[in-house]
Write a protein that holds these residues in place. Structure first.
Motif: not given
Length: 220
Positions: A25-36, A57-74
């Motif tokens: 839920r927190r991840s989706l809250e960040r995403f919708t505020l950032s994207k929409y 998916v693109l948002y989480e992978k990009t965000r995770g990539g900045k920290n050297g991880i995949r963002g737990g998107i799966n």
């Protein structure tokens, strides 16, 4: 909502699973505020479209990539799919499960290297020189070996194991994670470990992991 189950004299909560959905839920809250530029609470199930999922998916992978991880998107996509599935079963209007076809690859479990410990490694642990180890470290090794000797019994089940579970040469207990009874042969090596800690466990527990009556599931 926290669900409670009573098992082996303790009340078990759904805390670990609930935390995963809270993170989603927190991840989706960040995403919708950032994207929409919209709060996630304003979204309906019909808004979970193919494009929404691809953008997420693109948002989480990009965000995770900045920290050297995949963002737990799966795991996040799987949890979101599970929420939509539950809504569909509850006959919520306009749930679009077809949208998840666009992220089908993330719903399948990726192939990983086997995590099983070889018999050779277990033998090395058994004969390891423990004279320089602390008591806590020795205990951790014993618990690991006991799990190996009992067909991979989970740590939470070992924590809650009581002396009533011993039925001659068998261990009969209820599995905490799936509410099913399990039976495993009690081999001599496992018996030796049970005898080693026979007078150290609290009340009727086999191992001294639960120390007092108010030990909670989170502490375990």
């Amino acid at each position: 909502m926290k669900q409670e189950r009573y098992k082996s004299g303790k009340i078990l909560l759904s805390i670990p699973n609930a935390q995963h959905y809270l993170y989603l839920r927190r991840s989706l809250e960040r995403f919708t505020l950032s994207k929409y530029r919209r709060c996630f609470s304003k979204f309906m199930f019909r808004d979970i479209t193919e494009q929404f999922l691809l953008d997420y998916v693109l948002y989480e992978k990009t965000r995770g990539g900045k920290n050297g991880i995949r963002g737990g998107i799966n795991q996040k996509i799987k949890k979101l799919h599970a929420v939509c599935m539950a809504a569909k079963r509850a006959k919520v209007y306009n749930v679009n499960l077809v949208a998840f076809a666009s992220v089908k690859g993330l719903l399948s479990t990726p192939k990983t290297a086997p995590k099983a410990v070889s018999h050779k490694i277990i033998q090395q642990i058994e004969v390891y020189d423990r004279q320089y180890l602390m008591n806590k470290e020795i205990f951790h090794l014993d618990i690991f070996l006991f799990s190996c000797y009992t067909a991979g019994m989970s740590l939470i089940d070992i924590c809650l194991l009581t002396k009533e579970s011993i039925k001659e040469n068998m261990l009969v207990y209820e599995r905490t994670k799936c509410d099913r009874q399990a039976r495993t042969l009690l081999i001599s090596k496992a018996k030796i470990l049970i005898e080693k800690y026979a007078d150290k466990g609290y009340m009727n527990y086999i191992f001294p992991i639960i120390r007092h009556k108010r030990t909670t599931q989170v502490q375990i």
